[in-house]
Write an enzyme that holds these catalytic residues in place. Structure first.
Site, PDB file in Angstrom:
ATOM      1  N   GLY A  14      45.799  32.357  56.099  1.00  0.00           N
ATOM      2  CA  GLY A  14      44.748  31.532  56.685  1.00  0.00           C
ATOM      3  C   GLY A  14      43.474  31.472  55.866  1.00  0.00           C
ATOM      4  O   GLY A  14      42.406  31.126  56.382  1.00  0.00           O
ATOM      5  N   ARG A  21      43.782  25.077  40.457  1.00  0.00           N
ATOM      6  CA  ARG A  21      44.939  24.972  39.565  1.00  0.00           C
ATOM      7  C   ARG A  21      45.320  23.512  39.289  1.00  0.00           C
ATOM      8  O   ARG A  21      46.193  23.249  38.472  1.00  0.00           O
ATOM      9  CB  ARG A  21      46.130  25.746  40.139  1.00  0.00           C
ATOM     10  N   ARG A  77      47.420  35.376  36.072  1.00  0.00           N
ATOM     11  CA  ARG A  77      46.736  35.554  37.347  1.00  0.00           C
ATOM     12  C   ARG A  77      45.393  36.252  37.142  1.00  0.00           C
ATOM     13  O   ARG A  77      44.397  35.912  37.783  1.00  0.00           O
ATOM     14  CB  ARG A  77      47.606  36.376  38.301  1.00  0.00           C
ATOM     15  N   ASN A 117      43.078  33.701  35.779  1.00  0.00           N
ATOM     16  CA  ASN A 117      42.738  32.782  36.860  1.00  0.00           C
ATOM     17  C   ASN A 117      41.574  33.338  37.684  1.00  0.00           C
ATOM     18  O   ASN A 117      40.579  32.642  37.938  1.00  0.00           O
ATOM     19  CB  ASN A 117      43.966  32.564  37.741  1.00  0.00           C
ATOM     20  N   SER A 129      44.368  36.359  45.135  1.00  0.00           N
ATOM     21  CA  SER A 129      43.789  37.426  44.293  1.00  0.00           C
ATOM     22  C   SER A 129      44.425  38.773  44.610  1.00  0.00           C
ATOM     23  O   SER A 129      43.772  39.658  45.162  1.00  0.00           O
ATOM     24  CB  SER A 129      42.267  37.472  44.445  1.00  0.00           C
TER      25      SER A 129
END
Length: 306
Positions: free
Chosen positions: A141, A169, A183, A186, A210
């Site tokens: 959520g 992205r 990742r 990112n 994350s």
């Protein structure tokens, strides 16, 4: 026959107010140096330009070059002097030798400070810039909370911006995969962008899985301690998998997606976050209820001015 127009007065690269003056930039050929070349008979004005090689921070070196011979070098810096390299004196009278620094792979760089800073921007917006970092499993959520929080703050007259993991992205991070190293990159990029929004005085809402604790800690270290607000959406895997709004859990279970967080790649929950929103099977708070919990924290800690 048209009359000849009178000659225009010489320019030194820009009008000055007080001690402000266009700065000479090494190799740029603009500002004072260029103005002096156009007006050889006119004395060059004194300057009051302050340039900072790298902004203070845990991963940067810092060197300051200022006018009128003032020079300050912070501990741990790695300055490079154009004068020393060229064996020449300062290019512009009245300006001390410009020093540059190396930060990561960037060399010969200077940080330029402006007179309008974060405090002025925050006063203008009547709020305190910060980053609300929402983390949790896919389907917990996060995006729903981010949008609900943005709506609640907007109604109250506060300026926000949402950095959504999937949205980013599509552009900024379109060159990154979901491998561990990508990742990490990112999250690093999003952390740096979120820091800029907070510095601009906005309430930046970052919504990303994350999954790695170390990456979130690195983002936290970019900001003053109280300005990074980590929100953990603690929804168990069975709840997220039952929702499966994108159908990704089914694909991961079928082996069509590799390295999916919660299935064959770990999620490391926060160990010391500011807000935990608990969601249990059959008992999950509404989007507005979750947003109100975050708004209450922001109000209590002085981020929302009256």
């Amino acid at each position: 026959m048209l009359a000849r127009a009178p000659p225009r007065p010489c320019s030194t690269g820009g009008e000055v107010a007080g001690d402000e003056q266009s700065a000479w930039w090494p190799g740029g050929g603009v500002g004072l140096a260029q103005g002096a070349a156009r007006c050889p008979g006119r004395p060059r004005a004194a300057v009051g330009v302050r340039m900072v090689a790298a902004r203070p921070g845990p991963r940067t070196t810092t060197v300051v070059a200022a006018a009128a011979g003032e020079r300050r070098t912070a501990a741990g810096s790695e300055p490079w002097s154009a004068e020393a390299a060229n064996g020449s004196s300062s290019a512009v009278a009245g300006i001390s030798t410009l020093l540059t620094s190396t930060v990561g792979k960037s060399t010969n760089i200077l940080w330029h400070d402006c007179p309008i800073g974060q405090n002025e921007r925050q006063n203008l917006l009547n709020q305190k810039g910060c980053v609300v970092w929402i983390t949790g499993l896919s389907g917990s959520g996060k995006s729903t909370l981010a949008c609900a929080l943005r709506r609640e703050l907007h109604i109250r007259g506060h300026l926000t911006y949402v950095l959504d993991g999937d949205n980013l992205r599509h552009g900024l991070n379109r060159d990154l995969s979901f491998k561990a190293e990508d990742r990490a990159e990112n999250i690093r990029r999003v952390g740096e962008v979120a820091k800029l929004f907070a510095d601009a005085g906005l309430i930046c809402i970052a919504s990303l899985i994350s999954p790695y604790r170390s990456d979130r800690i690195a983002c936290r270290s970019l900001l003053p301690k109280s300005s990074f607000i980590e929100v953990f959406l603690n929804a168990p895997l069975e709840v997220c998998e039952a929702r499966d709004p994108k159908g990704l859990y089914k694909l991961a279970r079928a082996g069509k997606i590799k390295g999916f967080t919660g299935i064959d790649d770990p999620y490391e929950p926060p160990s010391d976050c500011e807000i935990v929103i608990q969601c249990k099977v059959g008992d999950c708070p509404s989007p507005k209820s979750m947003a109100d919990q975050v708004v209450s924290y922001l109000e209590t800690n002085g981020f929302l001015h009256d």
